[in-house]
Design an enzyme around this catalytic site. Sequence first.
Site, short mmCIF file in Angstrom:
data_model
loop_
_atom_site.label_atom_id
_atom_site.label_comp_id
_atom_site.label_asym_id
_atom_site.label_seq_id
_atom_site.Cartn_x
_atom_site.Cartn_y
_atom_site.Cartn_z
CD GLU A 1 68.72 111.69 198.80
OE1 GLU A 1 69.54 112.19 199.62
OE2 GLU A 1 68.96 110.67 198.15
CG ASN B 1 73.71 110.40 195.92
OD1 ASN B 1 73.16 111.26 196.61
ND2 ASN B 1 73.02 109.51 195.22
CG ASP C 1 71.45 107.99 198.36
OD1 ASP C 1 71.60 109.22 198.22
OD2 ASP C 1 70.46 107.39 197.95
#
Length: 325
Positions: free
Chosen positions: A24, A166, A232
């Site tokens: 991430e 997100n 996301d």
Amino acid sequence: MIPNPAYAPEAWQTVTSHLAALGESPFWHPHEQLLYWVDISGKQILRANIDMGTVEAWDLPGEPGCMAPAASGGLVMALRHGVFRARTWGGPLQLLARLDYDASHMRANDGKCDALGRFWVGTIDETRSLNNAGLYCIDARDLAQTGAAQVRCMINPAELPATTANGLAWSPDNQTLYWADTPSHTVWAWDHDQNSNSLRARRVFASFKTQPEGWSSNGLDAGNGGYRGRPDGAAVDVQGNYWVALFEGRRVCQLAPDGSLLAEFAVPLQCPTMPCFGGEDLKTLYLTSARHHRSAAELAAFPLSGSVLSMRVEVAGLPVNFFQD
């Protein structure tokens, strides 16, 4: 506007053979010419020299949900138990702030800095049941005078129940803030006044079809029942288009400033997590991904799960914002 057809997965290249459990928060460091990202579940920050093909890993005492480069050097990062400052790679961690949540079942998730150098951090409820995730802004610009960073909760569950923060990003003029709750399959937009640091006029920017009952994560069901993933991490290009990774959807979508679909890019793995723009011209799209808690069948079908991918694009992205302290 009629969207372009999906680009083939073959357009992507593998940046590194390193496989993160939950990759991430990637960003391209323009001064160092290095790509940074985190492995949340692996409790590591990673950085790669793309030209040399090398990857360095920094083990941390907690899960790094997100991070950003600092203008005066080093990094700012949000771990499970607080927001920390590191002056050098692998150096000691200085506690800047603690956020108002129960770390036994919550942690930091997606985040980045705004154009004024404030660090924004979203949170995640790991029970997936309490809808108590929020979005915080950490301002350390007066740290030398005040001795403490200022923390504000910008979006709280009372105004917008959320589970997994997100999709944080800003428009090129910094007047629109985007934020998503992944389980809700929704990306919202707000008008953002940077000087007063206020948000208003919330509206739905984009929504995606929810996961149907009985959907399987065996890596073979993308598109089953109309489900093609949930939003996301995200990034914005210089034209104001919003690029979002669709977790479990095997794709990245490019959305126009009005939320309409411009193009989608098929990805050779089930769970892309977050894009960023990099390279000297900011026309390389980098993409992190996940393999943590994915089925054996899915990992066999998509062995690149957990890797970082890259693809050349036609429109440059916005550069990373640096933390100011």
